[in-house]
Motif scaffolding. Sequence first.
Motif, PDB file in Angstrom:
ATOM      1  N   VAL A  92       0.844  -1.187   0.000  1.00  0.00           N
ATOM      2  CA  VAL A  92       0.000   0.000   0.000  1.00  0.00           C
ATOM      3  C   VAL A  92       0.880   1.237   0.000  1.00  0.00           C
ATOM      4  O   VAL A  92       1.797   1.352   0.820  1.00  0.00           O
ATOM      5  CB  VAL A  92      -0.920   0.022   1.247  1.00  0.00           C
ATOM      6  CG1 VAL A  92      -1.830   1.239   1.229  1.00  0.00           C
ATOM      7  CG2 VAL A  92      -1.714  -1.274   1.349  1.00  0.00           C
ATOM      8  N   ASN A 121      -2.807  -7.591  -3.083  1.00  0.00           N
ATOM      9  CA  ASN A 121      -3.327  -6.233  -3.278  1.00  0.00           C
ATOM     10  C   ASN A 121      -2.209  -5.221  -3.488  1.00  0.00           C
ATOM     11  O   ASN A 121      -1.233  -5.213  -2.735  1.00  0.00           O
ATOM     12  CB  ASN A 121      -4.137  -5.781  -2.055  1.00  0.00           C
ATOM     13  CG  ASN A 121      -5.193  -6.771  -1.637  1.00  0.00           C
ATOM     14  OD1 ASN A 121      -6.290  -6.794  -2.191  1.00  0.00           O
ATOM     15  ND2 ASN A 121      -4.872  -7.601  -0.650  1.00  0.00           N
ATOM     16  N   THR A 123      -2.439  -1.147  -3.499  1.00  0.00           N
ATOM     17  CA  THR A 123      -3.373  -0.038  -3.297  1.00  0.00           C
ATOM     18  C   THR A 123      -2.621   1.271  -3.201  1.00  0.00           C
ATOM     19  O   THR A 123      -1.573   1.348  -2.559  1.00  0.00           O
ATOM     20  CB  THR A 123      -4.201  -0.239  -2.011  1.00  0.00           C
ATOM     21  OG1 THR A 123      -4.787  -1.546  -2.024  1.00  0.00           O
ATOM     22  CG2 THR A 123      -5.300   0.803  -1.912  1.00  0.00           C
ATOM     23  N   PHE A 125      -3.233   5.466  -2.386  1.00  0.00           N
ATOM     24  CA  PHE A 125      -4.074   6.563  -1.921  1.00  0.00           C
ATOM     25  C   PHE A 125      -3.429   7.886  -2.344  1.00  0.00           C
ATOM     26  O   PHE A 125      -2.326   8.207  -1.917  1.00  0.00           O
ATOM     27  CB  PHE A 125      -4.221   6.537  -0.397  1.00  0.00           C
ATOM     28  CG  PHE A 125      -4.956   5.346   0.148  1.00  0.00           C
ATOM     29  CD1 PHE A 125      -6.342   5.325   0.197  1.00  0.00           C
ATOM     30  CD2 PHE A 125      -4.261   4.238   0.614  1.00  0.00           C
ATOM     31  CE1 PHE A 125      -7.027   4.218   0.699  1.00  0.00           C
ATOM     32  CE2 PHE A 125      -4.933   3.131   1.119  1.00  0.00           C
ATOM     33  CZ  PHE A 125      -6.314   3.120   1.161  1.00  0.00           C
ATOM     34  N   THR A 194      -5.890  -1.230  -6.815  1.00  0.00           N
ATOM     35  CA  THR A 194      -6.934  -0.259  -6.482  1.00  0.00           C
ATOM     36  C   THR A 194      -6.311   1.098  -6.209  1.00  0.00           C
ATOM     37  O   THR A 194      -5.239   1.193  -5.608  1.00  0.00           O
ATOM     38  CB  THR A 194      -7.709  -0.710  -5.220  1.00  0.00           C
ATOM     39  OG1 THR A 194      -8.172  -2.049  -5.399  1.00  0.00           O
ATOM     40  CG2 THR A 194      -8.891   0.201  -4.956  1.00  0.00           C
ATOM     41  N   TYR A 196      -7.387   5.221  -4.897  1.00  0.00           N
ATOM     42  CA  TYR A 196      -8.342   6.192  -4.376  1.00  0.00           C
ATOM     43  C   TYR A 196      -7.795   7.584  -4.660  1.00  0.00           C
ATOM     44  O   TYR A 196      -6.629   7.870  -4.349  1.00  0.00           O
ATOM     45  CB  TYR A 196      -8.540   6.002  -2.868  1.00  0.00           C
ATOM     46  CG  TYR A 196      -9.247   4.717  -2.493  1.00  0.00           C
ATOM     47  CD1 TYR A 196     -10.634   4.677  -2.339  1.00  0.00           C
ATOM     48  CD2 TYR A 196      -8.536   3.534  -2.305  1.00  0.00           C
ATOM     49  CE1 TYR A 196     -11.290   3.497  -1.998  1.00  0.00           C
ATOM     50  CE2 TYR A 196      -9.177   2.351  -1.979  1.00  0.00           C
ATOM     51  CZ  TYR A 196     -10.561   2.339  -1.822  1.00  0.00           C
ATOM     52  OH  TYR A 196     -11.194   1.169  -1.499  1.00  0.00           O
ATOM     53  N   LEU A 427     -10.965   4.432   4.252  1.00  0.00           N
ATOM     54  CA  LEU A 427     -10.203   3.288   4.755  1.00  0.00           C
ATOM     55  C   LEU A 427     -11.111   2.096   5.037  1.00  0.00           C
ATOM     56  O   LEU A 427     -10.740   0.943   4.756  1.00  0.00           O
ATOM     57  CB  LEU A 427      -9.437   3.684   6.019  1.00  0.00           C
ATOM     58  CG  LEU A 427      -8.393   4.797   5.856  1.00  0.00           C
ATOM     59  CD1 LEU A 427      -7.694   5.076   7.176  1.00  0.00           C
ATOM     60  CD2 LEU A 427      -7.370   4.446   4.780  1.00  0.00           C
ATOM     61  N   HIS A 429     -13.938   1.424   3.510  1.00  0.00           N
ATOM     62  CA  HIS A 429     -14.318   0.868   2.213  1.00  0.00           C
ATOM     63  C   HIS A 429     -13.214  -0.030   1.673  1.00  0.00           C
ATOM     64  O   HIS A 429     -13.463  -1.117   1.144  1.00  0.00           O
ATOM     65  CB  HIS A 429     -14.623   1.994   1.221  1.00  0.00           C
ATOM     66  CG  HIS A 429     -14.944   1.513  -0.165  1.00  0.00           C
ATOM     67  ND1 HIS A 429     -13.982   1.314  -1.141  1.00  0.00           N
ATOM     68  CD2 HIS A 429     -16.139   1.151  -0.729  1.00  0.00           C
ATOM     69  CE1 HIS A 429     -14.561   0.887  -2.244  1.00  0.00           C
ATOM     70  NE2 HIS A 429     -15.855   0.768  -2.026  1.00  0.00           N
ATOM     71  N   TRP A 430     -11.985   0.418   1.813  1.00  0.00           N
ATOM     72  CA  TRP A 430     -10.848  -0.346   1.301  1.00  0.00           C
ATOM     73  C   TRP A 430     -10.729  -1.721   1.967  1.00  0.00           C
ATOM     74  O   TRP A 430     -10.673  -2.747   1.293  1.00  0.00           O
ATOM     75  CB  TRP A 430      -9.561   0.456   1.502  1.00  0.00           C
ATOM     76  CG  TRP A 430      -8.319  -0.319   1.222  1.00  0.00           C
ATOM     77  CD1 TRP A 430      -8.002  -0.974   0.059  1.00  0.00           C
ATOM     78  CD2 TRP A 430      -7.237  -0.546   2.123  1.00  0.00           C
ATOM     79  NE1 TRP A 430      -6.777  -1.588   0.180  1.00  0.00           N
ATOM     80  CE2 TRP A 430      -6.285  -1.344   1.433  1.00  0.00           C
ATOM     81  CE3 TRP A 430      -6.965  -0.143   3.426  1.00  0.00           C
ATOM     82  CZ2 TRP A 430      -5.087  -1.751   2.034  1.00  0.00           C
ATOM     83  CZ3 TRP A 430      -5.777  -0.539   4.007  1.00  0.00           C
ATOM     84  CH2 TRP A 430      -4.853  -1.337   3.326  1.00  0.00           C
ATOM     85  N   GLU A 434     -12.461  -3.961  -0.774  1.00  0.00           N
ATOM     86  CA  GLU A 434     -11.404  -4.092  -1.791  1.00  0.00           C
ATOM     87  C   GLU A 434     -10.273  -5.022  -1.393  1.00  0.00           C
ATOM     88  O   GLU A 434      -9.700  -5.693  -2.249  1.00  0.00           O
ATOM     89  CB  GLU A 434     -10.832  -2.704  -2.124  1.00  0.00           C
ATOM     90  CG  GLU A 434     -11.737  -1.853  -2.968  1.00  0.00           C
ATOM     91  CD  GLU A 434     -12.003  -2.470  -4.343  1.00  0.00           C
ATOM     92  OE1 GLU A 434     -11.047  -2.707  -5.096  1.00  0.00           O
ATOM     93  OE2 GLU A 434     -13.186  -2.725  -4.647  1.00  0.00           O
ATOM     94  N   PHE A 435      -9.922  -5.058  -0.137  1.00  0.00           N
ATOM     95  CA  PHE A 435      -8.744  -5.816   0.300  1.00  0.00           C
ATOM     96  C   PHE A 435      -8.989  -7.312   0.226  1.00  0.00           C
ATOM     97  O   PHE A 435      -9.917  -7.839   0.861  1.00  0.00           O
ATOM     98  CB  PHE A 435      -8.375  -5.406   1.723  1.00  0.00           C
ATOM     99  CG  PHE A 435      -7.023  -5.912   2.173  1.00  0.00           C
ATOM    100  CD1 PHE A 435      -5.881  -5.149   1.978  1.00  0.00           C
ATOM    101  CD2 PHE A 435      -6.894  -7.150   2.798  1.00  0.00           C
ATOM    102  CE1 PHE A 435      -4.630  -5.607   2.388  1.00  0.00           C
ATOM    103  CE2 PHE A 435      -5.667  -7.629   3.205  1.00  0.00           C
ATOM    104  CZ  PHE A 435      -4.530  -6.843   3.015  1.00  0.00           C
TER     105      PHE A 435
END
Length: 437
Positions: A92, A121, A123, A125, A194, A196, A427, A429-430, A434-435
């Motif tokens: 992340v 994952n 991700t 941000f 993903t 954001y 966070l 939502h993730w 998604e995670f």
Amino acid sequence: MTEYTGGALEADHLCVLVHGLWGNPNHMASVAKTVRAQFPPEKVYLLVAKRNSGSFTYDGIECGGERVCLEIEEELESIKRRGGNIKKISIVGYSLGGLVARYAIGLLHARGVLDNLECMNFTAFASPFVGVRSPLRGWWSVLFNSLGARTLATSGRQLFGVDKFRDTGKPLLAVLADPNSIFISGLARFKRRTLYANITNDRTAVYYTTGLDKTDPYTDLSKVKVHYVKGYEDVILDPINPVSPLPASHHDQPKPPLRATATKWFRRIPLILALTVFIPIGVVAYLVNSAIQTIRSINRVKQHESGLAGIDIKSYRVPLWINEIREAVEDAYEEINSSQNQEYLRLSDSEGEGSDSGEEILALERKQSQPWRPTLALAPYQFAAKEALDKVGFRKFGVWIHQATHSHAAIVVRTERENFSEGQVVLNHWVREEFLP
């Protein structure tokens, strides 16, 4: 932070968190806390990268990526030595950390580390995937792009795309997104990618670069209807249909009377007077500090390159391309040029008719520009990077932070503040939607 990081030896999933420019591990505390609330220590092992803290983020994406790669390898070895067995990995990145993480992923891929792991994952941000070069017109754009690239040391030059990475002749951001590179191949190994992106009030990394979009439909939010993800209303936008244009009658507002306008500006006089005093002082202090940090960064990078910083860089300077012998291909990227200072690409522009691949990219983008969502005047390497990353595939979520004017910090709840509470929705939502565990 320590109560959220680490994990039990039973955990088979390592999740790595990478902070951004000027950041430190504490900036990822809310992210770590949210992961831990959803997944116990026996399920997910958390590592918050720390070697790039503070001014060390000035040292560039390459240097930062090598540090993070080393941290991950050391952590995997430490867990194994203590009897653990990590089988999965997630990474992340926040802000600049998203680019640093992508560089580290390329190294992990090239060094064979990912061969023994299931990549789950990736991700990001608010990560400026195609840099922070401003596509706006006028003197402010010239000042921003020129000053920014020269006040953040190596990281600044890379973020503004004015560097030439090693012997490639390309900006590092272009190399990171080269379809034949270790970086794209490593990124493609992850099951879910993903991002954001703040749609407004992100003064550090604007939407077009964090959302991998060559348009910005959120320039005037009064002219569009926003659609949200069910259960995450008012914060997370629907990735399939984020906005639709409103009829002109919905956003045509009468102009305020002259007296009201004059009163509004009169009330701003104290602020304007204060800014005329404090801005020059602040700019001088900023430039002096930037010069100091640049010198320090140069010295750190020299130590890093010479192996005196505790990293054997020879083992990390792997071939950047998949093929050992790189084929000679036409360079589809070019450096920023001063003539490209319009806000949007226009069909009437005269350039774009030549044979240069960069001009061909611009010509194609002009033709594809839509009236209500015109294409921003990005550089050719930025268009090419967006296309390459889109081909790898990202699940993209726009984020509308209403309560905070500093949405870049709010999106990951960088500090515990009441007006950053919408970032916790992001966070949540993730980790919930998604995670992949």
